[in-house]
Design a protein around this motif. Structure first.
Motif, mmCIF file in Angstrom:
data_model
loop_
_atom_site.group_PDB
_atom_site.id
_atom_site.type_symbol
_atom_site.label_atom_id
_atom_site.label_comp_id
_atom_site.label_asym_id
_atom_site.label_seq_id
_atom_site.Cartn_x
_atom_site.Cartn_y
_atom_site.Cartn_z
ATOM 1 N N TYR A 12 -21.246 -23.673 -3.075
ATOM 2 C CA TYR A 12 -20.252 -22.970 -3.106
ATOM 3 C C TYR A 12 -19.277 -23.062 -4.449
ATOM 4 C CZ TYR A 12 -21.494 -22.685 1.790
ATOM 5 O OH TYR A 12 -22.307 -22.716 3.058
ATOM 6 N N VAL A 16 -18.623 -20.154 -7.366
ATOM 7 C CA VAL A 16 -17.549 -19.721 -7.690
ATOM 8 C C VAL A 16 -17.305 -19.769 -9.278
ATOM 9 C CG1 VAL A 16 -15.208 -19.968 -7.532
ATOM 10 C CG2 VAL A 16 -16.281 -20.129 -5.433
ATOM 11 N N THR B 53 -17.043 -14.104 -5.448
ATOM 12 C CA THR B 53 -16.111 -14.420 -6.571
ATOM 13 C C THR B 53 -16.158 -13.197 -7.266
ATOM 14 O OG1 THR B 53 -16.648 -16.449 -6.110
ATOM 15 C CG2 THR B 53 -15.432 -15.897 -8.127
#
Lengths: 171, 205
Positions: A12, A16, B53
């Motif tokens: 994760y 990101v 994102t």
């Protein structure tokens, strides 16, 4: 905080970080993250060494003349440097080839694995150039832009990968 | 931006990209192929986290500041057939075009063969583009996005899609914790065969 000396980041955190790279890509380069175009830039220059007419082929010429593609070529070289620094600074440098290959396919020599890797790389870029993008351009960037074509490309990519990997042994 | 700064920026962004691929073990062949065998979900998690994102970042950049998007075209033939071929290549190479470079940087020597094969594949396509396009170039719908098909602005749809993907990741994480997948990747690195310069025992049959 994420550090280069960490042995691992969670998928994760890594995702990101990669997703945030879209911000400089769109704001400063006016393009989306991608990787496979750089192979055409490299291919154009390599082909020019043996075939001076290669640079006159429109497809190669396009990828050999725009700043956007030199940016992407620098990006993929940076990927290699980043992985080098990351592995070196966390004590996880790899050697030869992944032992997972021996378990999955039975290949036991570096040359055997390199032959398979060369064929795999050829198919990889042939597919990426036909589709007009790879896991970065169609995948991460295309889906982040809600592109219909990229979503279909990702589904097809997974289908091709799943069918091929089904022929390997599970480790 | 001048060419010099574009290259400096590309290198800097690549450093971050490459470190993320190495630290998360997404660039490990056993992890990438493991996703296709549904025994390791690291790749899907990283991929969707990056997509979420990107969706949020682009919802802000496009929705608030009007930054132009660059979606690729939806041409049914090339996207379907090319995507399938690309998937076969990912499984055989154990890498995507970007991760092949990360593998080479981390020390895997077979990655150089993947890169050489990739450059050869790109050259082949460059020379054979006309017949390939003639055979596969059907069903071109142009650069359409789901925001063009639905009565919602891009930013709203992007945030909704991001929320749906996040919910999916939440469930996936409950079913398959990332630490277990990482431990699996680490055992492959800890294998003595990993640092023996190529010699390794014959596979057990």
């Amino acid at each position: 905080m994420l550090s280069l000396t960490d042995r691992n980041w969670s998928p994760y955190a890594a995702g990101v970080v990669i997703g945030l790279l879209q911000i400089p890509a769109f704001l400063l380069v006016d393009t989306a993250l991608g990787a496979s175009s750089s192979f055409v830039t490299a291919g154009g220059f390599v082909a020019s060494l043996v075939d001076p007419a290669a640079a006159q082929i429109d497809y190669f010429a396009k990828y050999m003349s725009s700043g956007k593609y030199f940016w992407q070529s620098a990006l993929v070289i940076g990927i290699a440097l980043g992985a080098f620094l990351s592995a070196t600074m966390s004590g996880s440098r790899r050697a030869s080839f992944s032992p997972a290959w021996t378990r999955m396919t039975g290949v036991s020599s570096l040359w055997g694995r390199m032959a398979m890797g060369f064929a795999g790389g050829f198919v990889l870029l042939l597919g990426a150039r036909i589709a007009g993008g790879c896991t970065s351009g169609h995948g991460i960037s295309g889906m982040a832009q809600l592109a219909v074509g990229s979503t279909v490309a990702v589904v097809a990519m997974f289908a091709g990968g799943i069918l091929t990997a089904a022929m390997f042994k599970k480790v | 931006m001048s060419l010099f700064w574009l290259i400096v920026l590309g290198l800097a962004m690549g450093l971050v990209f490459g470190a993320a691929l190495e630290k998360s073990r997404v660039m490990e062949p056993g992890v990438l192929v493991g996703q296709f065998q549904f025994r390791n979900f690291t790749m899907l998690k990283m991929f969707l986290a990056a997509t979420i994102t990107g969706l949020v970042a682009l919802a802000v950049l496009n929705g608030l500041f009007g930054v132009a998007l660059h979606p690729k075209a939806f041409a049914v033939g090339p996207v379907l057939i090319g995507g399938l071929i690309l998937g076969v290549g990912i499984a055989l190479a154990g890498a995507c075009p970007g991760t092949a470079l990360a593998q080479a940087g981390a020390g895997y020597r077979d990655a150089w063969a993947i890169i050489a094969g990739g450059v050869a594949g790109a050259i082949f396509y460059g020379y054979a583009k006309a017949p390939i396009d003639a055979a596969l170039g059907w069903g071109d719908f142009g650069k359409i996005t789901f925001a063009d098909l639905l009565p919602l602005p891009f930013w709203a749809l992007a945030l909704i899609f991001a929320a749906l993907l996040a919910a999916f990741l939440f469930v996936l994480e409950r079913l398959a914790p990332w630490q277990e997948d990482l431990a699996q990747a680490e055992t492959m690195l800890g294998d003595p065969a990993c640092s023996d310069g190529g010699a390794r025992p014959a596979p057990a049959e």
